[in-house]
Design an enzyme around this catalytic site. Structure first.
Site, PDB file in Angstrom:
ATOM      1  N   SER A 134     100.540  35.106 -27.853  1.00 59.17           N
ATOM      2  CA  SER A 134     100.535  33.914 -28.696  1.00 59.17           C
ATOM      3  C   SER A 134     101.893  33.243 -28.595  1.00 59.17           C
ATOM      4  CB  SER A 134     100.256  34.306 -30.154  1.00 59.17           C
ATOM      5  OG  SER A 134     100.507  33.226 -31.036  1.00 59.17           O
ATOM      6  N   TYR A 147     101.396  39.059 -38.267  1.00 63.48           N
ATOM      7  CA  TYR A 147     100.903  38.656 -36.949  1.00 63.48           C
ATOM      8  C   TYR A 147     102.067  38.412 -35.991  1.00 63.48           C
ATOM      9  CZ  TYR A 147      97.836  36.275 -33.581  1.00 63.48           C
ATOM     10  OH  TYR A 147      97.131  35.919 -32.458  1.00 63.48           O
TER      11      TYR A 147
END
Length: 276
Positions: A134, A147
């Protein structure tokens, strides 16, 4: 010609689902794994092999990979580690057990599956392992601490593995998407509700202003959001190019934040990221 084989995790929706269809259309035999039996049944109804693999359950990692290898005669050309979830909330409100849970799903399970795949690829003399990271693997956003942490850890582990494997016939590759259409926001709600006591949090007003509307009142795509096909196209290059890149960026924010972190001092970059 023998059909190339690919194992994708987290195939029930979003990036994994789109990647499974995209790569099958390109002639790959795709093992579209899911962590719930009902989703595996649905993928089988769509014509896929669909082993059950839940990153939080080591037994399913072993049995799911065994199912794949039994079907292929013991070979696997590529692995796309993809399944993950979010647990939004301020770091100070995040119980350590919540952090343990998300690392099990987003990091430790990936590592376990990858370690089991590597001997197969070494024995056959080739293979590609693609990690769906990501933009939050190298940038940070507030209320995404759990996250952020898993993706930063994934980037470090993957980069180390890439260096360690440079003299082998294996390619270790990162894909780093920014905002992509998926169910990750919707799927994060149960984890938020389980772990975050936002009503008694020091930053309650910030939860009410920023996070709760984002979680519960979907108002359309994010700025610069791309469909999951954008990731599938980069995955195609990663799997089929004779010389795949070590990293693939997806979406404008990924390119932009990478450029900003190279030219801005930390305080300036923090100021920008705090407003995203």
């Amino acid at each position: 010609m023998t059909m190339r084989t690919l194992l994708i995790t987290g195939s029930s929706s979003g990036i994994g689902y789109e990647a499974a269809h995209h790569m099958r259309a390109r002639g790959w035999r795709v093992f579209a794994s899911c962590r719930q039996a009902a989703d595996c049944d649905r993928m089988r109804a769509e014509g896929f092999d669909s082993p059950l693999i839940d990153y939080q359950d080591p037994a399913t990692i072993a049995s799911g990979l065994t199912e794949v290898l039994d079907a292929t005669g013991g070979t696997l050309d590529a692995l796309f580690n993809n399944g993950a979830f979010g647990c939004p909330g301020m770091v100070e409100d995040l119980p350590t057990d919540a952090l343990r849970a998300i690392f099990e799903a987003n990091f430790f399970g990936w590592h376990e599956l990858t370690r089991q795949v590597i001997p197969v690829m070494r024995a056959q003399g080739h293979g590609r392992i693609v990690q769906n990271s990501s933009v939050l693997g190298f940038a940070t956003l507030r209320m995404r601490g759990a996250y952020n942490a898993t993706k930063h850890a994934l980037e470090g582990l993957t980069s180390t593995m890439r260096i360690e494997m440079r003299d082998t016939p294996l390619h270790i590759i990162l894909i780093e998407p920014g905002p992509v259409t998926s169910k990750i926001r919707e799927n994060s709600i149960p984890h938020f509700e389980r772990w975050i006591d936002w009503e008694n949090a020091p930053a309650r007003s910030l939860y009410e202003k920023r996070l709760l509307p984002r979680l519960y009142n979907a108002g359309g795509p994010d700025t610069f959001e791309l469909p999951a096909t954008a990731v599938a196209r980069k995955l195609t290059h990663a799997l089929e190019s004779p010389r795949p890149r070590p990293r693939y960026y997806v979406t404008t924010p990924t390119y932009l934040l990478d450029a900003l972190r190279r030219i801005l001092p930390t305080r300036a970059l923090d100021w920008i990221q705090a407003r995203l």
